[in-house]
Design a protein around this motif. Sequence first.
Motif, mmCIF file in Angstrom:
data_model
loop_
_atom_site.group_PDB
_atom_site.id
_atom_site.type_symbol
_atom_site.label_atom_id
_atom_site.label_comp_id
_atom_site.label_asym_id
_atom_site.label_seq_id
_atom_site.Cartn_x
_atom_site.Cartn_y
_atom_site.Cartn_z
ATOM 1 N N ARG A 29 -3.656 1.228 3.373
ATOM 2 C CA ARG A 29 -2.220 1.159 3.100
ATOM 3 C C ARG A 29 -1.662 2.504 2.678
ATOM 4 O O ARG A 29 -0.580 2.913 3.129
ATOM 5 C CB ARG A 29 -1.960 0.122 2.014
ATOM 6 C CG ARG A 29 -2.058 -1.303 2.504
ATOM 7 C CD ARG A 29 -1.857 -2.292 1.390
ATOM 8 N NE ARG A 29 -1.883 -3.664 1.897
ATOM 9 C CZ ARG A 29 -1.956 -4.732 1.138
ATOM 10 N NH1 ARG A 29 -2.022 -4.606 -0.185
ATOM 11 N NH2 ARG A 29 -1.978 -5.934 1.658
ATOM 12 N N SER A 30 -2.367 3.195 1.805
ATOM 13 C CA SER A 30 -1.854 4.472 1.327
ATOM 14 C C SER A 30 -1.763 5.476 2.463
ATOM 15 O O SER A 30 -0.775 6.221 2.574
ATOM 16 C CB SER A 30 -2.730 5.023 0.196
ATOM 17 O OG SER A 30 -4.058 5.247 0.634
ATOM 18 N N LEU A 33 1.203 4.503 4.788
ATOM 19 C CA LEU A 33 2.492 4.818 4.180
ATOM 20 C C LEU A 33 2.729 6.330 4.121
ATOM 21 O O LEU A 33 3.872 6.788 4.189
ATOM 22 C CB LEU A 33 2.573 4.212 2.777
ATOM 23 C CG LEU A 33 2.612 2.676 2.742
ATOM 24 C CD1 LEU A 33 2.487 2.169 1.316
ATOM 25 C CD2 LEU A 33 3.897 2.148 3.373
ATOM 26 N N GLU A 34 1.659 7.091 4.012
ATOM 27 C CA GLU A 34 1.794 8.550 3.968
ATOM 28 C C GLU A 34 2.004 9.166 5.346
ATOM 29 O O GLU A 34 2.788 10.104 5.505
ATOM 30 C CB GLU A 34 0.534 9.167 3.345
ATOM 31 C CG GLU A 34 0.362 8.877 1.860
ATOM 32 C CD GLU A 34 -1.022 9.279 1.373
ATOM 33 O OE1 GLU A 34 -1.717 10.043 2.079
ATOM 34 O OE2 GLU A 34 -1.419 8.820 0.280
ATOM 35 N N ASP A 36 2.111 7.198 8.564
ATOM 36 C CA ASP A 36 2.474 6.202 9.571
ATOM 37 C C ASP A 36 1.200 5.557 10.100
ATOM 38 O O ASP A 36 0.155 6.194 10.183
ATOM 39 C CB ASP A 36 3.275 6.797 10.731
ATOM 40 C CG ASP A 36 3.954 5.708 11.543
ATOM 41 O OD1 ASP A 36 3.383 5.288 12.563
ATOM 42 O OD2 ASP A 36 5.025 5.244 11.141
ATOM 43 N N THR A 116 3.212 -6.851 -1.785
ATOM 44 C CA THR A 116 2.847 -5.622 -1.081
ATOM 45 C C THR A 116 2.654 -5.888 0.401
ATOM 46 O O THR A 116 3.076 -5.103 1.255
ATOM 47 C CB THR A 116 1.553 -5.028 -1.676
ATOM 48 O OG1 THR A 116 1.766 -4.735 -3.055
ATOM 49 C CG2 THR A 116 1.152 -3.758 -0.939
ATOM 50 N N LYS A 118 4.098 -8.215 2.153
ATOM 51 C CA LYS A 118 5.427 -8.399 2.742
ATOM 52 C C LYS A 118 6.099 -7.060 3.001
ATOM 53 O O LYS A 118 6.721 -6.847 4.050
ATOM 54 C CB LYS A 118 6.295 -9.242 1.796
ATOM 55 C CG LYS A 118 5.914 -10.709 1.734
ATOM 56 C CD LYS A 118 6.839 -11.461 0.798
ATOM 57 C CE LYS A 118 6.466 -12.929 0.690
ATOM 58 N NZ LYS A 118 7.351 -13.664 -0.244
ATOM 59 N N GLU A 119 5.978 -6.143 2.045
ATOM 60 C CA GLU A 119 6.588 -4.823 2.197
ATOM 61 C C GLU A 119 5.971 -4.060 3.367
ATOM 62 O O GLU A 119 6.667 -3.354 4.106
ATOM 63 C CB GLU A 119 6.423 -4.029 0.903
ATOM 64 C CG GLU A 119 7.242 -4.583 -0.255
ATOM 65 C CD GLU A 119 6.873 -3.946 -1.590
ATOM 66 O OE1 GLU A 119 6.090 -2.973 -1.578
ATOM 67 O OE2 GLU A 119 7.366 -4.426 -2.628
ATOM 68 N N VAL A 120 4.672 -4.208 3.540
ATOM 69 C CA VAL A 120 3.983 -3.538 4.642
ATOM 70 C C VAL A 120 4.477 -4.070 5.987
ATOM 71 O O VAL A 120 4.716 -3.306 6.925
ATOM 72 C CB VAL A 120 2.451 -3.719 4.512
ATOM 73 C CG1 VAL A 120 1.762 -3.341 5.818
ATOM 74 C CG2 VAL A 120 1.905 -2.876 3.372
ATOM 75 N N VAL A 122 7.383 -5.421 6.587
ATOM 76 C CA VAL A 122 8.750 -4.936 6.780
ATOM 77 C C VAL A 122 8.731 -3.481 7.272
ATOM 78 O O VAL A 122 9.490 -3.103 8.173
ATOM 79 C CB VAL A 122 9.552 -5.046 5.463
ATOM 80 C CG1 VAL A 122 10.891 -4.310 5.585
ATOM 81 C CG2 VAL A 122 9.783 -6.511 5.111
ATOM 82 N N ARG A 123 7.867 -2.684 6.686
ATOM 83 C CA ARG A 123 7.751 -1.271 7.089
ATOM 84 C C ARG A 123 7.182 -1.130 8.498
ATOM 85 O O ARG A 123 7.603 -0.269 9.273
ATOM 86 C CB ARG A 123 6.863 -0.538 6.081
ATOM 87 C CG ARG A 123 6.536 0.905 6.461
ATOM 88 C CD ARG A 123 7.691 1.849 6.238
ATOM 89 N NE ARG A 123 7.319 3.199 6.596
ATOM 90 C CZ ARG A 123 6.749 4.079 5.748
ATOM 91 N NH1 ARG A 123 6.516 3.720 4.487
ATOM 92 N NH2 ARG A 123 6.440 5.288 6.145
ATOM 93 N N PHE A 124 6.218 -1.994 8.837
ATOM 94 C CA PHE A 124 5.568 -1.939 10.143
ATOM 95 C C PHE A 124 5.684 -3.306 10.818
ATOM 96 O O PHE A 124 4.730 -4.098 10.824
ATOM 97 C CB PHE A 124 4.091 -1.551 9.995
ATOM 98 C CG PHE A 124 3.866 -0.280 9.225
ATOM 99 C CD1 PHE A 124 4.269 0.943 9.741
ATOM 100 C CD2 PHE A 124 3.260 -0.310 7.978
ATOM 101 C CE1 PHE A 124 4.061 2.124 9.045
ATOM 102 C CE2 PHE A 124 3.042 0.851 7.272
ATOM 103 C CZ PHE A 124 3.445 2.075 7.797
#
Length: 209
Positions: A29-30, A33-34, A36, A116, A118-120, A122-124
């Motif tokens: 995840r890190s 997020l850093e 893509d 977390t 869910k946020e992932v 949404v981001r991807f």
Amino acid sequence: MHDSTPPGVLGLRDRKRIETRGRIVDAARSLALEHDIDRTTIEAIAVRADISPRTFFNYFDSKEDAVLGHTELDLSAETLAEHVAAVAGRPAARAVVDLAFLVFGDTFGDERERQTRKEVVVRFPQLMRRQVSRMTTVAEAMTGAVRTLLAGDPAWGPEAATPQAAEMLLGMVMTALRSAARHDPTEPEVVRERVVALLQDTATRIAAA
């Protein structure tokens, strides 16, 4: 040497697997997020998680699955059969609760993990289809395992161990575990006993009605 771990209680091997899985998820995840998700590699995840790429594939089939961070342990037919054998012979409610702990550990009340994930997604958003597919696979595997437990329970038997009955009982167990862990977080064994008592009380009241 035989494993002396009581049925339904996580042994050292499973606890280590959960800890390693958590490190892989955090690393995946890190990095995603850093940099893509498309530029995140399994090799980079392995380095950050302090494992080998080969070990990565003992836990996840792809980097996308690692980013989603599924918390259930190995759901292979062999492992599920071992789990079912470990809790077989116990009353249905307790057996299913113990099965859930063996498969998921004590992650039921981890609201932070749920948010977390869910946020992932949404981001991807490209991960949504994989997430839905995984949830379906887990539900089918667990329902099959619960049917096996019910079929071997004298109070149920093969005729009563229908997919619908298994889905209903599994749904009750998972909902009760998440609720108990989230609203009154405590030792996993205490949560387990409270959920078993709640299920038994509910069944008694339904039968009385």
